[in-house]
Design a protein around this motif. Sequence first.
Motif, PDB file in Angstrom:
ATOM      1  N   PHE A  15       0.343  -0.974  -0.109  1.00 36.36           N
ATOM      2  CA  PHE A  15       0.264   0.129  -0.126  1.00 36.36           C
ATOM      3  C   PHE A  15       0.836   1.611  -0.101  1.00 36.36           C
ATOM      4  CE2 PHE A  15      -2.820  -3.425   1.779  1.00 36.36           C
ATOM      5  CZ  PHE A  15      -3.425  -4.148   1.467  1.00 36.36           C
ATOM      6  N   ASP A  16       1.855   1.125   0.871  1.00 36.14           N
ATOM      7  CA  ASP A  16       2.827   2.704   0.291  1.00 36.14           C
ATOM      8  C   ASP A  16       3.514   2.736  -1.129  1.00 36.14           C
ATOM      9  OD1 ASP A  16       3.123   2.837   3.141  1.00 36.14           O
ATOM     10  OD2 ASP A  16       4.288   1.230   3.601  1.00 36.14           O
ATOM     11  N   LEU A  17       3.671   1.582  -2.100  1.00 36.79           N
ATOM     12  CA  LEU A  17       3.365   1.808  -3.043  1.00 36.79           C
ATOM     13  C   LEU A  17       2.738   2.153  -3.694  1.00 36.79           C
ATOM     14  CD1 LEU A  17       5.796  -0.522  -3.703  1.00 36.79           C
ATOM     15  CD2 LEU A  17       6.925   1.054  -3.623  1.00 36.79           C
ATOM     16  N   THR A  18       0.782   2.345  -3.210  1.00 40.25           N
ATOM     17  CA  THR A  18       0.180   2.356  -4.460  1.00 40.25           C
ATOM     18  C   THR A  18      -0.815   4.149  -4.392  1.00 40.25           C
ATOM     19  OG1 THR A  18      -1.806   1.343  -2.398  1.00 40.25           O
ATOM     20  CG2 THR A  18      -0.846  -0.128  -4.454  1.00 40.25           C
ATOM     21  N   LEU A  19      -1.542   3.994  -5.311  1.00 42.24           N
ATOM     22  CA  LEU A  19      -1.716   5.392  -5.346  1.00 42.24           C
ATOM     23  C   LEU A  19      -2.832   5.505  -3.938  1.00 42.24           C
ATOM     24  CD1 LEU A  19      -2.068   5.514  -8.755  1.00 42.24           C
ATOM     25  CD2 LEU A  19      -0.509   7.159  -7.318  1.00 42.24           C
ATOM     26  N   VAL A  20      -2.783   7.386  -2.663  1.00 42.39           N
ATOM     27  CA  VAL A  20      -3.907   7.441  -1.682  1.00 42.39           C
ATOM     28  C   VAL A  20      -5.126   6.848  -2.544  1.00 42.39           C
ATOM     29  CG1 VAL A  20      -4.429   8.603  -0.445  1.00 42.39           C
ATOM     30  CG2 VAL A  20      -1.863   8.065  -1.200  1.00 42.39           C
ATOM     31  N   ARG A  21      -5.669   7.521  -3.928  1.00 46.10           N
ATOM     32  CA  ARG A  21      -6.481   7.403  -4.509  1.00 46.10           C
ATOM     33  C   ARG A  21      -7.515   6.540  -4.356  1.00 46.10           C
ATOM     34  NH1 ARG A  21      -4.214  10.524  -8.676  1.00 46.10           N
ATOM     35  NH2 ARG A  21      -3.749   8.613 -10.455  1.00 46.10           N
ATOM     36  N   ASP A  22      -6.414   5.298  -5.046  1.00 42.78           N
ATOM     37  CA  ASP A  22      -7.330   3.894  -4.986  1.00 42.78           C
ATOM     38  C   ASP A  22      -6.908   2.896  -4.202  1.00 42.78           C
ATOM     39  OD1 ASP A  22      -7.048   4.660  -7.658  1.00 42.78           O
ATOM     40  OD2 ASP A  22      -5.381   3.828  -8.409  1.00 42.78           O
ATOM     41  N   MET A  23      -6.855   3.344  -2.892  1.00 40.74           N
ATOM     42  CA  MET A  23      -6.765   2.565  -1.236  1.00 40.74           C
ATOM     43  C   MET A  23      -8.282   1.629  -1.833  1.00 40.74           C
ATOM     44  SD  MET A  23      -4.581   2.326   0.934  1.00 40.74           S
ATOM     45  CE  MET A  23      -2.973   3.269   1.456  1.00 40.74           C
ATOM     46  N   GLN A  24      -9.255   1.749  -1.075  1.00 41.48           N
ATOM     47  CA  GLN A  24     -10.294   0.919  -1.185  1.00 41.48           C
ATOM     48  C   GLN A  24     -10.152   0.310  -1.958  1.00 41.48           C
ATOM     49  OE1 GLN A  24     -11.912   1.033   1.466  1.00 41.48           O
ATOM     50  NE2 GLN A  24     -12.703  -0.881   0.726  1.00 41.48           N
ATOM     51  N   LYS A  25      -9.837   0.975  -3.193  1.00 41.63           N
ATOM     52  CA  LYS A  25      -9.648  -0.887  -4.186  1.00 41.63           C
ATOM     53  C   LYS A  25      -8.771  -1.519  -3.990  1.00 41.63           C
ATOM     54  CE  LYS A  25     -10.399   2.815  -7.617  1.00 41.63           C
ATOM     55  NZ  LYS A  25     -10.394   3.221  -9.120  1.00 41.63           N
ATOM     56  N   ASN A  26      -7.770  -0.281  -3.915  1.00 38.08           N
ATOM     57  CA  ASN A  26      -6.208  -1.840  -3.391  1.00 38.08           C
ATOM     58  C   ASN A  26      -7.217  -3.054  -2.440  1.00 38.08           C
ATOM     59  OD1 ASN A  26      -5.802  -0.397  -5.407  1.00 38.08           O
ATOM     60  ND2 ASN A  26      -4.040   0.766  -4.052  1.00 38.08           N
ATOM     61  N   ILE A  27      -7.452  -1.826  -1.178  1.00 34.18           N
ATOM     62  CA  ILE A  27      -7.500  -3.137  -0.353  1.00 34.18           C
ATOM     63  C   ILE A  27      -8.658  -4.194  -0.146  1.00 34.18           C
ATOM     64  CG2 ILE A  27      -8.993  -3.067   2.477  1.00 34.18           C
ATOM     65  CD1 ILE A  27      -7.437  -0.641   1.960  1.00 34.18           C
ATOM     66  N   ASP A  28      -9.695  -3.439  -1.156  1.00 33.51           N
ATOM     67  CA  ASP A  28     -10.458  -5.050  -2.285  1.00 33.51           C
ATOM     68  C   ASP A  28     -10.420  -6.318  -2.788  1.00 33.51           C
ATOM     69  OD1 ASP A  28     -13.060  -3.224  -0.246  1.00 33.51           O
ATOM     70  OD2 ASP A  28     -13.430  -2.308  -2.495  1.00 33.51           O
ATOM     71  N   VAL A  29      -8.745  -5.173  -3.716  1.00 31.76           N
ATOM     72  CA  VAL A  29      -7.696  -6.450  -4.373  1.00 31.76           C
ATOM     73  C   VAL A  29      -7.480  -6.880  -3.185  1.00 31.76           C
ATOM     74  CG1 VAL A  29      -5.976  -6.727  -5.718  1.00 31.76           C
ATOM     75  CG2 VAL A  29      -7.988  -4.637  -6.280  1.00 31.76           C
ATOM     76  N   LEU A  30      -7.055  -6.853  -2.251  1.00 30.84           N
ATOM     77  CA  LEU A  30      -6.357  -7.722  -1.949  1.00 30.84           C
ATOM     78  C   LEU A  30      -7.160  -9.167  -0.890  1.00 30.84           C
ATOM     79  CD1 LEU A  30      -3.105  -8.465  -0.485  1.00 30.84           C
ATOM     80  CD2 LEU A  30      -3.860  -6.951   1.613  1.00 30.84           C
TER      81      LEU A  30
END
Length: 135
Positions: free
Chosen positions: A47-62
Amino acid sequence: YMKLIEITRSQIAWSVTNELGAFLDCNETFSKVTGFSREEIRQKTIFDLTLVRDMQKNIDVLKEMIAQNPAEMPSQFLLRGMSSEKEALLIILQLMRDESGGTTGISCCVLPQDSNFPILQQDTTKNEEHQCEEH
């Protein structure tokens, strides 16, 4: 995973995380592409490498990655990220499992977003599924 890190030392920007996305180790190429030293990477998460605005989507992907059927081949997922130099990155994730199907970590590769690879020809800004096509 240490043997894999050595094998991929200079070919692919590759790292391994634990099942929660905290980096365990990376190869030299991963450090170069992300702009972070090996020691700095070990103190970060995906998550430190991903875009902050995509955080919720990234958590959902995980969550989706972890929920995959252990009997099936793990799918690859694509996230957008940023290097320490603020250069756009594509982050390719795949769950790693042991022989019994238990999650052991996440394989993480990064590429500069302007890379000319067939898998990256899709428009990641509109990729609602975040799932890479199988080639």
